[in-house]
Design a protein around this motif. Structure first.
Motif, PDB file in Angstrom:
ATOM      1  N   LYS A 199      -9.476   3.449  -0.133  1.00 15.25           N
ATOM      2  CA  LYS A 199      -8.790   3.119  -1.392  1.00 15.25           C
ATOM      3  C   LYS A 199      -9.758   2.451  -2.360  1.00 15.25           C
ATOM      4  O   LYS A 199      -9.690   2.649  -3.571  1.00 15.25           O
TER       5      LYS A 199
ATOM      6  N   ASN B  87       0.374   9.570   2.182  1.00 12.43           N
ATOM      7  CA  ASN B  87      -0.004   9.479   0.774  1.00 12.43           C
ATOM      8  C   ASN B  87       0.845  10.445  -0.042  1.00 12.43           C
ATOM      9  O   ASN B  87       1.714  11.137   0.483  1.00 12.43           O
TER      10      ASN B  87
ATOM     11  N   TRP C 270      -6.402   0.700   9.656  1.00 12.32           N
ATOM     12  CA  TRP C 270      -6.043   0.043   8.392  1.00 12.32           C
ATOM     13  C   TRP C 270      -7.299  -0.268   7.570  1.00 12.32           C
ATOM     14  O   TRP C 270      -7.336  -0.061   6.358  1.00 12.32           O
TER      15      TRP C 270
ATOM     16  N   GLN D 213       1.314   4.277  -2.942  1.00 12.27           N
ATOM     17  CA  GLN D 213       1.233   5.729  -2.711  1.00 12.27           C
ATOM     18  C   GLN D 213       2.474   6.437  -3.261  1.00 12.27           C
ATOM     19  O   GLN D 213       2.386   7.510  -3.876  1.00 12.27           O
TER      20      GLN D 213
ATOM     21  N   PRO E 113      -0.879   4.133   7.270  1.00  8.38           N
ATOM     22  CA  PRO E 113      -1.605   4.193   6.002  1.00  8.38           C
ATOM     23  C   PRO E 113      -2.046   5.594   5.602  1.00  8.38           C
ATOM     24  O   PRO E 113      -2.444   5.812   4.467  1.00  8.38           O
ATOM     25  N   GLY E 114      -1.929   6.572   6.516  1.00  4.63           N
ATOM     26  CA  GLY E 114      -2.286   7.945   6.158  1.00  4.63           C
ATOM     27  C   GLY E 114      -1.240   8.638   5.291  1.00  4.63           C
ATOM     28  O   GLY E 114      -1.488   9.705   4.738  1.00  4.63           O
TER      29      GLY E 114
ATOM     30  N   ALA F 298      -8.482   2.816   5.911  1.00  2.00           N
ATOM     31  CA  ALA F 298      -7.619   3.189   4.783  1.00  2.00           C
ATOM     32  C   ALA F 298      -7.982   2.348   3.546  1.00  2.00           C
ATOM     33  O   ALA F 298      -8.083   2.863   2.435  1.00  2.00           O
TER      34      ALA F 298
ATOM     35  N   TYR G 182       0.841  -1.202   0.000  1.00  2.77           N
ATOM     36  CA  TYR G 182       0.000   0.000   0.000  1.00  2.77           C
ATOM     37  C   TYR G 182       0.882   1.260   0.000  1.00  2.77           C
ATOM     38  O   TYR G 182       0.647   2.209  -0.750  1.00  2.77           O
TER      39      TYR G 182
END
Length: 213
Positions: A212, A123, A205, A51, A120-121, A208, A47
């Motif tokens: 997506k 980006n 998670w 990004q 996961p934030g 996130a 992931y």
């Protein structure tokens, strides 16, 4: 010595671990089991790289994956041949980060950012902001809600930022800021983000992934 592309003054280093069951995301093993925790490590790394590749579509940035566990062949089999892989080497997290920064600057980079794969934030937009801030500030930090940081960016190697810190504790971010102030580094903080380290973090998670999709 890294071979950075000639035009690449901005360099991004991704710290991750080869997803071997029992050796990764150990704090999540009680909730997910050894294989489940390793699978989460695998998914979160993929992931993060997705990004980063979105960012590379818009900006000239070289990327390197610094890994623990496994070896270069296993990393290539997992994440493909398009990425540069380098072992994190020996030492605590601080000495491994300091070494990777030093080598990147030695290879000609002028702005270097390190991120992990636990957040996961992170980006393309946050990474763009971080690189832009390095035109103005000596140090860019992305504070994690647990007291660590999810991103560090510099324009030269500053080994003092990585010594005498108890990694994995809630004081890491503040201690780093204190050191920066002591040695007169100009610094800026990005938006705080949450890491996925413990069973109670798994909803972050899931959110996130939902975003997506």
């Amino acid at each position: 010595m890294l071979n950075l592309p000639a035009n690449s003054k901005r360099h991004l280093i991704i710290f991750t671990r080869y997803p071997e069951p029992g050796k990764t995301k150990t704090r999540l093993i009680p909730a997910l089991g050894t294989v489940g925790a390793a699978n989460l490590q695998r998914e979160m790394t993929e992931y993060t790289i997705f990004q980063v590749q979105e960012l590379q579509k818009a900006a000239a940035i070289s990327v390197e994956v610094r890994f623990a566990g496994g070896d270069s062949q296993l990393m290539q089999d997992w994440l493909g041949l398009d990425l540069v892989y380098q072992s994190q080497g020996e030492g605590d997290l601080g000495s491994r980060m300091a070494r990777s920064l030093f080598e990147a600057f030695q290879s000609g980079a002028e702005q270097v950012i390190i991120i992990g794969t636990d957040c996961p934030g992170v980006n393309a937009q946050i990474l763009t902001t971080a690189f832009e801030n390095l035109y103005t500030f000596d140090l860019v930090l992305g504070p994690a809600i647990d007291g660590g940081y999810y991103l560090i960016g510099l324009r030269q190697p500053i080994p003092e930022l990585f010594v005498n810190i108890e990694w994995g504790t809630a004081q890491v971010f503040q201690k780093t800021v204190d050191i920066a102030q002591k040695i007169n580094l100009s610094h800026v903080s990005l938006s705080p983000l949450a890491d996925v380290d413990r069973p109670e973090d798994l909803s972050i998670w899931e959110q996130a992934l939902a975003g997506k999709m």
